[in-house]
Enzyme design. Structure first.
Site, mmCIF file in Angstrom:
data_model
loop_
_atom_site.group_PDB
_atom_site.id
_atom_site.type_symbol
_atom_site.label_atom_id
_atom_site.label_comp_id
_atom_site.label_asym_id
_atom_site.label_seq_id
_atom_site.Cartn_x
_atom_site.Cartn_y
_atom_site.Cartn_z
ATOM 1 N N ASP A 141 0.809 -1.400 -0.271
ATOM 2 C CA ASP A 141 0.226 0.098 0.317
ATOM 3 C C ASP A 141 0.984 1.205 0.595
ATOM 4 O O ASP A 141 2.167 1.061 1.062
ATOM 5 C CB ASP A 141 -0.814 0.291 0.874
ATOM 6 C CG ASP A 141 -1.750 1.041 0.788
ATOM 7 O OD1 ASP A 141 -3.003 1.394 0.725
ATOM 8 O OD2 ASP A 141 -1.468 2.165 1.678
ATOM 9 N N ASN B 26 -3.010 12.674 -3.965
ATOM 10 C CA ASN B 26 -4.312 12.899 -4.612
ATOM 11 C C ASN B 26 -4.834 14.902 -4.523
ATOM 12 O O ASN B 26 -5.074 15.061 -5.605
ATOM 13 C CB ASN B 26 -5.335 12.047 -5.239
ATOM 14 C CG ASN B 26 -5.597 10.512 -6.269
ATOM 15 O OD1 ASN B 26 -4.655 10.954 -6.924
ATOM 16 N ND2 ASN B 26 -5.825 9.597 -5.704
ATOM 17 N N ASP C 174 -4.584 2.586 -3.896
ATOM 18 C CA ASP C 174 -2.744 2.436 -4.707
ATOM 19 C C ASP C 174 -2.730 0.995 -3.746
ATOM 20 O O ASP C 174 -0.964 1.455 -3.134
ATOM 21 C CB ASP C 174 -2.461 3.856 -3.824
ATOM 22 C CG ASP C 174 -3.309 3.313 -2.262
ATOM 23 O OD1 ASP C 174 -4.319 3.039 -1.243
ATOM 24 O OD2 ASP C 174 -2.378 3.904 -1.202
#
Length: 443
Positions: A307, A315, A350
């Protein structure tokens, strides 16, 4: 059907007698036009006046032309009009020569009567009409074969090529003239797309089994210049009127575009659209197969659940386009960190999963995890700037941490949770008591 007869005789009295026999014949009625010279006959055959001439009755010895030359002139003037020769016994050899060159038949003047000539002329017209019907049928078939989008090749019973339509010429690289009479294997080279080995001859199979057959899947045609194209086809035997096999015909078409599209759709169904990595579905299949192989060979494998740390901040601050580019950069580095026999998969967002298909011991998985952490720590050049990111990893090892795909992935995910709880940018192996702690936190 036209019954208009062009009579070319030098003698007027003979011509009148022949006219009367034809007009009054029970095999008639015939409409007779008479000329006495070859040039007049040629002019009439080429003119548009009056009814179309259905047949010519001619004496080859005329005032302006003699012998086989007379026939040649008339035949060149109108090769599709049947010609019946009236000959004297002494000139019979010339009459035979005319028949060899295309005349329908000949009658000897010495045996000519009101019965023989009409009968012979009627037979000539019937044969001509039948030949014309066959010609038109053949022409229609030829136009059809030349117009369809599929390639068509036919062979005789010995397997030699007898016909190619234009599409087949284009796809094989052979012209009709070049291919005619050659063994089919020279003209139609088909291989198995997987093995590269020559495919079974479909026409030979159709002839042998006397029934339609199809090409095996993934057949590839090798054109004369070496170009390859995927094809699908059907071959069938050709029978004569008695039911005997006289050859075979194959109809095939290029399916390269359709096959490529099918492969592309299959690829898209099993791969992530952003990174082109195997998706969750394909990973599940590969992990299940890897577990079965590891169980059979008594080996271990490892699953690394990864992760990106604080990805939401990237983002939110830089936008989703930059976030997507970062994920693509991470995917490339992950693939570079593992073997070709391993699998890197994007699970969504992700999250990534790395399947190490074979590990000798747990330390091998830890070594790969450290390699990934080092690779990810290097700056990622995104949108004219360098981004520094870290990742966290959880590791599950078969068979200690799970003997099926679902359990192994779940335990690797729990280990990832603990890696994040231990400050991120590290890796953690799954431990049994992690399950208890994870349940307690959930409540």
């Amino acid at each position: 059907m036209s019954r208009n007869i062009l009579l070319i005789l030098a003698d007027a009295a003979d011509a009148k007698a022949v006219q009367e026999s034809l007009v009054n014949s029970r095999d008639g009625p015939f409409n007779v036009e008479w000329v006495s010279r070859c040039c007049d006959g040629i002019e009439r055959l080429g003119s548009q006046r009056g009814e179309k001439i259905a047949a010519v009755v001619v004496d080859l010895f005329l005032p302006d032309s003699e012998g086989i030359e007379t026939f040649d002139k008339l035949f060149r003037a109108s090769p599709h009009v049947p010609i019946l020769i009236v000959s004297r016994l002494r000139d019979e050899d010339v009459a035979r020569q005319a028949v060899q060159r295309g005349a329908q038949d000949y009658l000897l003047e010495e045996r000519l009567d009101g019965y023989s000539l009409p009968k012979a002329l009627n037979s000539t017209l019937e044969r001509s009409a039948y030949a014309e019907a066959l010609f038109l049928e053949k022409e229609r078939a030829q136009v059809t074969l030349n117009s369809i989008g599929d390639a068509v090749i036919s062979t005789d019973v010995a397997g030699n090529v007898t016909y190619l339509n234009p599409v087949a010429e284009s796809m094989t690289g052979w012209s009709q003239q070049e291919a005619s009479g050659r063994p089919l294997q020279e003209v139609l080279r088909i291989i198995d797309g997987d093995s590269g080995e020559p495919a079974p001859n479909p026409l030979a199979m159709a002839i042998l089994h006397n029934k339609p057959v199809g090409l095996s899947a993934n057949s590839v045609l090798i054109r004369r210049d070496g170009h390859e194209s995927a094809i699908e086809d059907t071959a069938a035997p050709i029978h004569d009127r008695c039911g005997q096999v006289t050859g075979a015909v194959i109809v095939f078409h290029d399916v390269s575009v359709a096959r490529a599209m099918s492969l592309r759709m299959s690829h898209l169904a099993q791969h992530d659209f952003l990174t082109d990595l195997p998706n969750r579905l394909l990973l599940q299949d590969r992990l299940t197969q890897a577990i079965a192989s590891a169980q059979h060979h008594r080996r271990s494998l490892a699953v690394l659940f990864l992760d990106v740390d604080h990805f939401k901040r990237i983002n939110d601050s830089l936008g989703h386009a930059s976030g997507d580019q970062l994920l693509q950069s991470i995917a490339r580095r992950l693939v570079a960190c593992v073997r070709s026999s391993d699998t890197v998969s994007r699970q969504g967002g992700d999250e990534f999963v790395i399947l190490l298909s074979e590990v000798a011991r747990a330390d091998d998985a830890a070594f790969t995890a450290d390699k990934i952490l080092a690779a990810m720590s290097r700056p990622h050049h995104i949108e004219h700037q360098d981004l520094q990111v870290t990742v966290s990893l959880g590791i599950g090892v078969y068979p200690d941490d799970g003997t099926d795909a679902e359990t192994l992935l779940k335990h690797a995910d729990i280990a990832l949770f603990h890696a994040k709880a231990h400050g991120r940018s590290n890796h953690q192996f799954f431990e049994p008591d992690m399950n208890v702690r994870a349940i307690r936190r959930a409540f």
